[in-house]
Design a protein around this motif. Structure first.
Motif, PDB file in Angstrom:
ATOM      1  N   GLU A   1      23.510  48.346  33.900  1.00 17.59           N
ATOM      2  CA  GLU A   1      24.354  49.428  34.389  1.00 17.59           C
ATOM      3  C   GLU A   1      24.868  49.125  35.788  1.00 17.59           C
ATOM      4  O   GLU A   1      24.257  48.378  36.556  1.00 17.59           O
ATOM      5  CB  GLU A   1      23.572  50.753  34.406  1.00 17.59           C
ATOM      6  N   PHE A   2      25.972  49.735  36.115  1.00 16.66           N
ATOM      7  CA  PHE A   2      26.601  49.593  37.423  1.00 16.66           C
ATOM      8  C   PHE A   2      25.765  50.295  38.483  1.00 16.66           C
ATOM      9  O   PHE A   2      25.241  51.387  38.257  1.00 16.66           O
ATOM     10  CB  PHE A   2      28.006  50.194  37.361  1.00 16.66           C
ATOM     11  N   VAL A   3      25.682  49.676  39.668  1.00 23.15           N
ATOM     12  CA  VAL A   3      24.982  50.283  40.800  1.00 23.15           C
ATOM     13  C   VAL A   3      25.958  50.534  41.955  1.00 23.15           C
ATOM     14  O   VAL A   3      26.057  51.655  42.450  1.00 23.15           O
ATOM     15  CB  VAL A   3      23.827  49.394  41.290  1.00 23.15           C
ATOM     16  N   ALA A   4      26.651  49.481  42.395  1.00 27.22           N
ATOM     17  CA  ALA A   4      27.535  49.618  43.555  1.00 27.22           C
ATOM     18  C   ALA A   4      28.572  48.517  43.546  1.00 27.22           C
ATOM     19  O   ALA A   4      28.335  47.434  43.014  1.00 27.22           O
ATOM     20  CB  ALA A   4      26.734  49.573  44.850  1.00 27.22           C
ATOM     21  N   VAL A   5      29.724  48.803  44.162  1.00 24.45           N
ATOM     22  CA  VAL A   5      30.795  47.816  44.291  1.00 24.45           C
ATOM     23  C   VAL A   5      31.378  47.904  45.691  1.00 24.45           C
ATOM     24  O   VAL A   5      31.397  48.981  46.303  1.00 24.45           O
ATOM     25  CB  VAL A   5      31.890  48.036  43.230  1.00 24.45           C
ATOM     26  N   ILE A   6      31.842  46.770  46.191  1.00 31.59           N
ATOM     27  CA  ILE A   6      32.515  46.716  47.485  1.00 31.59           C
ATOM     28  C   ILE A   6      33.760  45.854  47.341  1.00 31.59           C
ATOM     29  O   ILE A   6      33.723  44.801  46.713  1.00 31.59           O
ATOM     30  CB  ILE A   6      31.572  46.190  48.593  1.00 31.59           C
ATOM     31  N   SER A   7      34.859  46.314  47.900  1.00 29.43           N
ATOM     32  CA  SER A   7      36.112  45.571  47.805  1.00 29.43           C
ATOM     33  C   SER A   7      36.058  44.290  48.625  1.00 29.43           C
ATOM     34  O   SER A   7      35.143  44.066  49.423  1.00 29.43           O
ATOM     35  CB  SER A   7      37.273  46.446  48.292  1.00 29.43           C
ATOM     36  N   TRP A   8      37.068  43.448  48.464  1.00 29.65           N
ATOM     37  CA  TRP A   8      37.089  42.159  49.136  1.00 29.65           C
ATOM     38  C   TRP A   8      37.045  42.315  50.651  1.00 29.65           C
ATOM     39  O   TRP A   8      36.430  41.503  51.343  1.00 29.65           O
ATOM     40  CB  TRP A   8      38.346  41.385  48.719  1.00 29.65           C
ATOM     41  N   SER A   9      37.668  43.384  51.161  1.00 29.37           N
ATOM     42  CA  SER A   9      37.714  43.585  52.611  1.00 29.37           C
ATOM     43  C   SER A   9      36.536  44.404  53.125  1.00 29.37           C
ATOM     44  O   SER A   9      36.314  44.479  54.332  1.00 29.37           O
ATOM     45  CB  SER A   9      38.997  44.313  52.984  1.00 29.37           C
ATOM     46  N   GLY A  10      35.822  45.038  52.218  1.00 31.74           N
ATOM     47  CA  GLY A  10      34.745  45.938  52.623  1.00 31.74           C
ATOM     48  C   GLY A  10      35.208  47.357  52.889  1.00 31.74           C
ATOM     49  O   GLY A  10      34.408  48.232  53.188  1.00 31.74           O
ATOM     50  N   GLY A  11      36.508  47.594  52.744  1.00 31.30           N
ATOM     51  CA  GLY A  11      37.053  48.901  53.061  1.00 31.30           C
ATOM     52  C   GLY A  11      36.848  49.950  51.983  1.00 31.30           C
ATOM     53  O   GLY A  11      37.048  51.146  52.222  1.00 31.30           O
ATOM     54  N   TYR A  12      36.480  49.515  50.808  1.00 31.71           N
ATOM     55  CA  TYR A  12      36.239  50.441  49.692  1.00 31.71           C
ATOM     56  C   TYR A  12      34.874  50.156  49.103  1.00 31.71           C
ATOM     57  O   TYR A  12      34.516  48.997  48.850  1.00 31.71           O
ATOM     58  CB  TYR A  12      37.312  50.258  48.619  1.00 31.71           C
ATOM     59  N   THR A  13      34.104  51.213  48.909  1.00 28.63           N
ATOM     60  CA  THR A  13      32.825  51.105  48.219  1.00 28.63           C
ATOM     61  C   THR A  13      32.701  52.239  47.213  1.00 28.63           C
ATOM     62  O   THR A  13      33.321  53.299  47.370  1.00 28.63           O
ATOM     63  CB  THR A  13      31.630  51.178  49.194  1.00 28.63           C
TER      64      THR A  13
END
Length: 123
Positions: free
Chosen positions: A46-58
């Motif tokens: 299952e999915f836990v967390a994601v962060i965009s390439w720049s770190g600006g979106y989580t």
């Protein structure tokens, strides 16, 4: 091809904290979203967390919001997962993953996973 290696798992009591790390090698991942997934015994991953390439979106699974924090250091090609207030239901193998599409944070873009690190939370 990117190679992902997770570390930082272990045994902790409920209420405790752990910090997972995932180091990428083979190519830079600075243009790619990264994420954490987990799989408990007898359950699907299952999915836990994601962060965009720049770190600006989580973004986080509802079950971990307010307790877990994902971050990244593109200079080190590394992503982290700070886990606080751990619960027995957080027990699982935690996998690091990277998107296969530049600048794309959608979960269905993730295609490369590490070998995982075990997190066990005792009651």
């Amino acid at each position: 091809q990117v190679h992902l290696v997770e570390s930082g798992g272990g045994l902790v009591q409920a209420g405790g904290s752990l910090r997972l790390s995932c180091a990428a090698s083979g190519r830079t991942v600075s243009d790619y979203a990264m994420g954490w997934f987990r799989q408990a015994p007898g359950k699907e991953r299952e999915f836990v967390a994601v962060i965009s390439w720049s770190g600006g979106y989580t973004n986080y699974a509802d079950s971990v919001k307010g307790r877990f924090t994902i971050s990244r250091d593109n200079a080190k090609n590394t992503v982290y997962l700070q886990m606080n207030s751990l619960k027995p239901e957080d027990t699982a193998v935690y996998y690091c993953a990277v998107s296969t599409v530049k600048y794309d944070s959608r979960l269905d873009s993730f295609g490369s996973f590490g070998q995982g690190t075990q997190v066990t939370v005792s009651a």
